[in-house]
Motif scaffolding. Structure first.
Motif, PDB file in Angstrom:
ATOM      1  N   GLU A   1       0.753  -1.159   0.056  1.00  0.00           N
ATOM      2  CA  GLU A   1       0.228  -0.114  -0.057  1.00  0.00           C
ATOM      3  C   GLU A   1       0.838   0.957   0.115  1.00  0.00           C
ATOM      4  O   GLU A   1       0.517   2.098  -0.822  1.00  0.00           O
TER       5      GLU A   1
ATOM      6  N   LYS B   1      -8.659   5.619  -8.841  1.00  0.00           N
ATOM      7  CA  LYS B   1      -8.922   6.802  -9.683  1.00  0.00           C
ATOM      8  C   LYS B   1      -7.542   7.651  -9.920  1.00  0.00           C
ATOM      9  O   LYS B   1      -7.682   8.431 -10.618  1.00  0.00           O
ATOM     10  N   GLU B   2      -6.667   7.591  -9.085  1.00  0.00           N
ATOM     11  CA  GLU B   2      -5.367   8.362  -8.888  1.00  0.00           C
ATOM     12  C   GLU B   2      -4.428   7.861  -9.544  1.00  0.00           C
ATOM     13  O   GLU B   2      -3.386   8.585 -10.010  1.00  0.00           O
TER      14      GLU B   2
ATOM     15  N   GLU C   1      -6.714  -9.636  -2.064  1.00  0.00           N
ATOM     16  CA  GLU C   1      -6.257  -8.616  -1.114  1.00  0.00           C
ATOM     17  C   GLU C   1      -5.609  -7.562  -1.877  1.00  0.00           C
ATOM     18  O   GLU C   1      -5.618  -6.428  -1.517  1.00  0.00           O
TER      19      GLU C   1
ATOM     20  N   ALA D   1      -8.195  -5.298  -3.490  1.00  0.00           N
ATOM     21  CA  ALA D   1      -9.066  -4.306  -2.460  1.00  0.00           C
ATOM     22  C   ALA D   1      -8.160  -3.257  -2.076  1.00  0.00           C
ATOM     23  O   ALA D   1      -8.510  -2.024  -1.958  1.00  0.00           O
ATOM     24  N   ILE D   2      -6.649  -3.272  -2.141  1.00  0.00           N
ATOM     25  CA  ILE D   2      -5.739  -2.072  -1.730  1.00  0.00           C
ATOM     26  C   ILE D   2      -5.868  -1.266  -3.018  1.00  0.00           C
ATOM     27  O   ILE D   2      -6.083  -0.089  -3.053  1.00  0.00           O
TER      28      ILE D   2
ATOM     29  N   LYS E   1      -8.024  -0.914  -5.322  1.00  0.00           N
ATOM     30  CA  LYS E   1      -9.361  -0.094  -5.640  1.00  0.00           C
ATOM     31  C   LYS E   1      -9.262   1.323  -4.757  1.00  0.00           C
ATOM     32  O   LYS E   1      -9.917   2.135  -5.278  1.00  0.00           O
ATOM     33  N   LYS E   2      -8.758   1.377  -3.584  1.00  0.00           N
ATOM     34  CA  LYS E   2      -8.659   2.536  -2.895  1.00  0.00           C
ATOM     35  C   LYS E   2      -8.104   3.611  -3.525  1.00  0.00           C
ATOM     36  O   LYS E   2      -8.262   4.893  -3.364  1.00  0.00           O
ATOM     37  N   TYR E   3      -7.012   3.435  -4.631  1.00  0.00           N
ATOM     38  CA  TYR E   3      -6.363   4.341  -5.145  1.00  0.00           C
ATOM     39  C   TYR E   3      -6.535   4.571  -6.446  1.00  0.00           C
ATOM     40  O   TYR E   3      -5.840   5.121  -7.473  1.00  0.00           O
TER      41      TYR E   3
ATOM     42  N   LYS F   1       0.974   4.135  -2.923  1.00  0.00           N
ATOM     43  CA  LYS F   1       0.908   5.815  -2.681  1.00  0.00           C
ATOM     44  C   LYS F   1       1.734   6.352  -3.347  1.00  0.00           C
ATOM     45  O   LYS F   1       1.504   7.562  -3.842  1.00  0.00           O
TER      46      LYS F   1
END
Ligand SMILES: [Zn+2]
Length: 271
Positions: free
Chosen positions: A127, A160-161, A150, A153-154, A156-158, A131
């Motif tokens: 993760e 769009k960027e 797993e 899932a990580i 997906k959080k980012y 970033k």
């Protein structure tokens, strides 16, 4: 020079397997039509060897820096600090200007195939590096084994960027391919496994993966294609993968070369 040219997006050319004859390996790659080779690092030590080899072949070899999931051990935070520094300031002052800057973050990911000892640390290290991809707007070179849910899932959080990336050494089924292709600007890295007798990739890929979503790779020295299987792999051997891919999609080898090269240009923006 062959009519069609291609790019090897994942080759551990800095490995000691190539210490004796790296120049010849590069020469054979050039003669086979390979126009660029991208080198992934796996830890701090290999970040340096990757940068050194790339400095030796300017305009031909390009570095990718990151901490590989199997190298995530107790010292992972220190390793990440150093790699983050290297990503921003990769060139010692004594090096000539104009040498290749890191073109991607990798190889990074999750790998629970051999061990789950550092499961939590792997998740955190991955993760953190995702970033960085957002921060530095560099694509990701992703390694994933036995951990796709797993990993997704990580990401997906980012999603769009993120500027995009490669799911390297894809060997999954249709459902797994579809799940990965939901990420815009991500492509699947295809190499020697495609040519293995028991591989289901020749059916899976044409069924659900458009050619616009594939890039070529060796993962050399590993994953040599048939008929070199078991030998040390090298970028010149991708021709066997190209042949098999052309058969699977029912197109010419030139189409495979042209499309995968333009996919690399789109994702890595280096050419
Ligand atoms: Zn690799």
């Amino acid at each position: 020079m062959p009519i069609a040219t291609y790019i090897d997006t994942h080759c551990h050319l800095d490995g000691e397997e190539f210490a004796e004859d790296r120049d010849e390996v590069v020469q054979r790659a050039r003669e086979a039509g390979c126009t660029q080779i991208f080198l992934p690092a796996i830890d701090v030590k290999s970040c340096h060897t990757v940068l050194d080899v790339c400095a030796h072949y300017p305009g031909y070899c390009y570095p990718m820096l990151g901490l590989h999931p199997e190298e995530v051990k107790t010292d992972w935070r220190e390793q990440l600090d150093t790699i983050h520094q290297l990503l921003q300031f990769p060139l010692p002052l004594e090096r000539a200007e104009g040498e290749a800057l890191p073109i991607a973050i990798g190889e990074i990911g999750l790998d629970y195939y051999w061990s789950r000892e550092f499961e939590q640390e792997q998740l955190e290290a991955f993760e953190e590096q995702v970033k960085w991809a957002v921060e530095l707007q560099l694509p990701l070179m992703i390694h994933c084994r036995k951990a796709q849910n797993e990993l997704v899932a990580i990401l997906k959080k980012y999603a769009k960027e993120l500027p995009g990336g490669v799911f390297h050494c894809f060997t999954g089924n249709e459902q797994e391919a579809r799940q990965l292709l939901e990420f815009d600007n991500f492509v699947l890295g295809i190499g020697g496994v495609l040519t293995f007798k028991k591989s289901h990739l020749p059916e899976v890929l044409p069924a659900c993966v458009p050619l616009e979503r594939i890039v070529l790779e060796t993962d050399a020295p590993y994953m040599a294609p048939v008929p070199m299987r078991g030998k040390r792999n090298e970028s010149a051997y991708i021709s066997h993968v190209i042949t098999r891919l052309a058969e699977a999609y029912g197109v010419t080898e030139e189409v495979i070369c042209h499309q995968t090269t333009s996919n690399v240009e789109r994702i890595f923006k280096i050419i």
